[in-house]
Design a protein around this motif. Structure first.
Motif, PDB file in Angstrom:
ATOM      1  N   GLY A 234       8.942  45.584 -36.010  1.00  0.00           N
ATOM      2  CA  GLY A 234       9.880  46.553 -35.440  1.00  0.00           C
ATOM      3  C   GLY A 234      10.034  47.757 -36.355  1.00  0.00           C
ATOM      4  N   GLY A 235      10.319  48.900 -35.748  1.00  0.00           N
ATOM      5  CA  GLY A 235      10.702  50.077 -36.520  1.00  0.00           C
ATOM      6  C   GLY A 235       9.603  50.768 -37.299  1.00  0.00           C
ATOM      7  N   VAL A 236       8.333  50.531 -36.944  1.00  0.00           N
ATOM      8  CA  VAL A 236       7.240  51.164 -37.714  1.00  0.00           C
ATOM      9  C   VAL A 236       6.847  52.548 -37.177  1.00  0.00           C
ATOM     10  N   GLY A 237       7.426  52.920 -36.037  1.00  0.00           N
ATOM     11  CA  GLY A 237       7.124  54.240 -35.488  1.00  0.00           C
ATOM     12  C   GLY A 237       6.281  54.214 -34.225  1.00  0.00           C
ATOM     13  N   LYS A 238       6.257  53.090 -33.518  1.00  0.00           N
ATOM     14  CA  LYS A 238       5.484  53.022 -32.260  1.00  0.00           C
ATOM     15  C   LYS A 238       6.036  54.037 -31.251  1.00  0.00           C
ATOM     16  N   THR A 239       7.347  53.945 -31.009  1.00  0.00           N
ATOM     17  CA  THR A 239       7.937  54.818 -29.990  1.00  0.00           C
ATOM     18  C   THR A 239       7.820  56.280 -30.401  1.00  0.00           C
ATOM     19  N   THR A 240       8.101  56.559 -31.672  1.00  0.00           N
ATOM     20  CA  THR A 240       8.041  57.949 -32.147  1.00  0.00           C
ATOM     21  C   THR A 240       6.626  58.505 -31.980  1.00  0.00           C
TER      22      THR A 240
ATOM     23  N   ARG B   4       5.527  57.717 -41.428  1.00  0.00           N
ATOM     24  CA  ARG B   4       6.680  57.955 -42.306  1.00  0.00           C
ATOM     25  C   ARG B   4       6.260  58.149 -43.764  1.00  0.00           C
TER      26      ARG B   4
ATOM     27  N   ASN C  64       3.851  62.062 -40.947  1.00  0.00           N
ATOM     28  CA  ASN C  64       4.757  62.129 -42.106  1.00  0.00           C
ATOM     29  C   ASN C  64       6.207  61.871 -41.702  1.00  0.00           C
TER      30      ASN C  64
ATOM     31  N   ARG D 212       9.524  63.131 -41.112  1.00  0.00           N
ATOM     32  CA  ARG D 212       9.998  64.486 -40.814  1.00  0.00           C
ATOM     33  C   ARG D 212      11.280  64.437 -40.011  1.00  0.00           C
TER      34      ARG D 212
ATOM     35  N   LYS E 272      12.749  62.750 -35.908  1.00  0.00           N
ATOM     36  CA  LYS E 272      13.984  62.039 -35.554  1.00  0.00           C
ATOM     37  C   LYS E 272      14.786  62.876 -34.553  1.00  0.00           C
TER      38      LYS E 272
HETATM   39  N1  LIG Z   1       7.432  59.967 -38.753  1.00  0.00           N
HETATM   40  C1  LIG Z   1       8.754  59.734 -38.746  1.00  0.00           C
HETATM   41  N2  LIG Z   1       9.609  60.597 -39.362  1.00  0.00           N
HETATM   42  C2  LIG Z   1      10.936  60.371 -39.373  1.00  0.00           C
HETATM   43  N3  LIG Z   1      11.519  59.307 -38.792  1.00  0.00           N
HETATM   44  C3  LIG Z   1      10.730  58.417 -38.171  1.00  0.00           C
HETATM   45  C4  LIG Z   1       9.308  58.580 -38.099  1.00  0.00           C
HETATM   46  N4  LIG Z   1       8.784  57.521 -37.420  1.00  0.00           N
HETATM   47  C5  LIG Z   1       9.823  56.756 -37.064  1.00  0.00           C
HETATM   48  N5  LIG Z   1      10.992  57.275 -37.515  1.00  0.00           N
HETATM   49  C6  LIG Z   1      12.353  56.700 -37.355  1.00  0.00           C
HETATM   50  O1  LIG Z   1      12.252  55.311 -37.663  1.00  0.00           O
HETATM   51  C7  LIG Z   1      12.995  54.526 -36.751  1.00  0.00           C
HETATM   52  C8  LIG Z   1      12.042  53.558 -36.034  1.00  0.00           C
HETATM   53  O2  LIG Z   1      11.079  54.319 -35.330  1.00  0.00           O
HETATM   54  P1  LIG Z   1      10.561  53.888 -33.885  1.00  0.00           P
HETATM   55  O3  LIG Z   1      11.706  53.574 -32.992  1.00  0.00           O
HETATM   56  O4  LIG Z   1       9.609  54.915 -33.444  1.00  0.00           O
HETATM   57  O5  LIG Z   1       9.813  52.544 -34.280  1.00  0.00           O
HETATM   58  P2  LIG Z   1       9.260  51.395 -33.289  1.00  0.00           P
HETATM   59  O6  LIG Z   1       8.068  50.819 -33.957  1.00  0.00           O
HETATM   60  O7  LIG Z   1       9.084  51.928 -31.929  1.00  0.00           O
HETATM   61  O8  LIG Z   1      10.478  50.346 -33.303  1.00  0.00           O
HETATM   62  P3  LIG Z   1      10.688  49.091 -32.310  1.00  0.00           P
HETATM   63  O9  LIG Z   1       9.744  48.034 -32.772  1.00  0.00           O
HETATM   64  O10 LIG Z   1      12.113  48.736 -32.536  1.00  0.00           O
HETATM   65  O11 LIG Z   1      10.389  49.547 -30.929  1.00  0.00           O
HETATM   66  C9  LIG Z   1      13.675  55.509 -35.810  1.00  0.00           C
HETATM   67  O12 LIG Z   1      14.967  55.760 -36.303  1.00  0.00           O
HETATM   68  C10 LIG Z   1      12.816  56.772 -35.913  1.00  0.00           C
HETATM   69  O13 LIG Z   1      13.573  57.946 -35.696  1.00  0.00           O
END
Ligand SMILES: Nc1ncnc2c1ncn2[C@@H]1O[C@H](COP(=O)(O)OP(=O)(O)OP(=O)(O)O)[C@@H](O)[C@H]1O
Ligand SMILES: [Mg+2]
Length: 237
Positions: A11-17, A143, A173, A175, A179
């Motif tokens: 979770g939270g590695v940046g998939k959605t972003t 990140r 990166n 950034r 967010k």
């Molecule tokens: N490149 C980035 N720069 C700044 N913040 C980031 C970046 N990538 C992700 N984040 C932040 O990190 C957090 C987790 O990112 P995100 O929701 O994209 O992860 P995820 O892998 O989709 O999580 P999940 O498994 O819960 O779906 C969020 O608060 C997001 O704003």
């Protein structure tokens, strides 16, 4: 009609972003469907801000029973389909990978995260075995600092590359703008430079990411055509 899935059991590695940034960048030129397959539907929630680009369609509320059909329907409607998945190993994830032309595995730059990435890679390799077809994928480091290259990150990057794992040269990166798109429910283009720093650098970062994935897709397509040609030649001989 490429389908690109963003996958990691962590979770939270940046998939959605990364999925969101990729989709909104290409929506400037192409019709795109985002399949928001996370039960928390973060991209669908983003869309309630009313700033969805006209070329972008968002579909949510999918599960293991419907994901394959939704991807097939979307691929028939728009030239690009982007799938954002939840951070668990589920059947929905496996089915989505089976439908994908390319899998992006976002990974933060720590050893623990790299270990989680290898779990995602195993699922991709299993999918290859099941279908007997190559399943192109690459790790996307997320990140990371735009200014400092730590030894720890270089070590992880080299470890992945040495293990024969494709790693995108472009990193996403850390950034503020990445967010801010979610806090303001805006695209990068819609953000206000008075409120968010370095939007231009953020856009360049995303464009490089998109270009690199496009180049890899084109290389895969080229490779497939070559294979078809040589088997046709072998068949005719
Ligand atoms: N490149 C980035 N720069 C700044 N913040 C980031 C970046 N990538 C992700 N984040 C932040 O990190 C957090 C987790 O990112 P995100 O929701 O994209 O992860 P995820 O892998 O989709 O999580 P999940 O498994 O819960 O779906 C969020 O608060 C997001 O704003
Ligand atoms: Mg997510």
């Amino acid at each position: 009609m490429p389908t690109i899935a963003f996958v990691s059991p962590k979770g939270g590695v940046g998939k959605t972003t990364s999925a969101f940034l990729f989709a909104t960048a290409i929506a400037e030129i192409y019709d795109v469907t985002v399949i928001d397959a996370d039960p928390n539907h973060p991209i669908q929630t983003w869309a309630t801000g009313g700033n969805t680009p006209s070329r972008l369609t968002i579909i949510s509320g999918v599960d293991e029973d419907t994901i394959i059909e939704r991807i097939e329907d979307a691929a028939a409607q728009t030239p690009f389909v982007i799938v954002d998945l939840e951070g668990t190993a589920s059947k929905t994830v496996i089915y989505a990978i089976s439908q994908a032309d390319f899998v992006v595995i976002p990974t933060q730059g720590s050893q623990l995260d790299a270990n989680e990435a290898s779990r995602a890679i195993r699922v991709v390799l299993q999918s290859e075995k099941m279908t007997g077809k190559p399943k192109p994928y690459a790790v996307l480091l997320t990140r990371t600092s735009a200014s400092i290259r730590t030894r720890g990150l270089a070590h992880i990057q080299n470890g992945l590359i040495d293990a024969g794992i494709p790693v995108l040269e472009t990193e996403l990166n850390e950034r503020d703008a990445f967010k801010a798109v979610f806090s303001f429910r805006q695209t990068l283009d819609g953000l206000n430079p008075a409120e968010v720093p370095n939007i231009d650098k953020a856009k360049i970062n995303v464009l490089k990411f998109v270009e690199e994935v496009f180049a890899r897709l084109a290389a895969e397509e080229g490779g497939r055509k070559e294979d078809q040609k040589s088997s046709a030649v072998a068949g005719a001989a």
